[in-house]
Scaffold this motif. Structure first.
Motif: not given
Ligand SMILES: [Zn+2]
Length: 120
Positions: A22-24, A69-71, A77-82, A93-95
């Motif tokens: 899952q995403e942290f 985090s991205h599994p 970054p995704s559109d939702a991230d942006l 940060l994205i890990i």
């Molecule tokens: Zn993301």
């Protein structure tokens, strides 16, 4: 360029591994372009998204951004991230899996890549 304290980076790596697949998600506390600590907020975790409730963020910390985090192996970054970068904080940060310093990237609130260095 932003700096991150090594202890904060360690926490991100450990938490991301623990919650995988899952995403942290966490807020980042700090000042003067230095990420000092994670500020964990109540969150809802999903397979490909993580959301949080901004009204539950403690107000006694200086929040300068977010980390999640991205599994997958992709740390773009995704559109939702942006969309969420735009709303909150100045550094994000994205890990991505397998979660180490080489798979973490920093972005500004417009999704542009920025340099990140580790400090003690
Ligand atoms: Zn993301």
């Amino acid at each position: 360029m932003y700096s991150i304290k090594s202890a904060a980076l360690e926490s991100i790596i450990i938490a991301s591994k623990n919650i995988y697949p899952q995403e942290f998600f966490s807020m980042l506390g700090g000042k003067n372009r230095t990420i000092e600590e994670l500020v964990i907020v109540p969150a809802i975790f999903g397979d490909d998204f993580a959301s949080y409730m901004p009204h539950l963020v403690p107000i006694d910390r200086e929040i300068i951004g977010t980390v999640h985090s991205h599994p997958s192996k992709y740390n773009h970054p995704s559109d939702a991230d942006l969309e969420s970068f735009r709303k909150s904080g100045e550094v994000h940060l994205i890990i991505s899996h397998p979660y180490d310093f080489n798979t973490i990237r920093a972005f500004d609130n417009k999704g542009r890549s920025i340099r990140l260095r580790v400090v003690d």
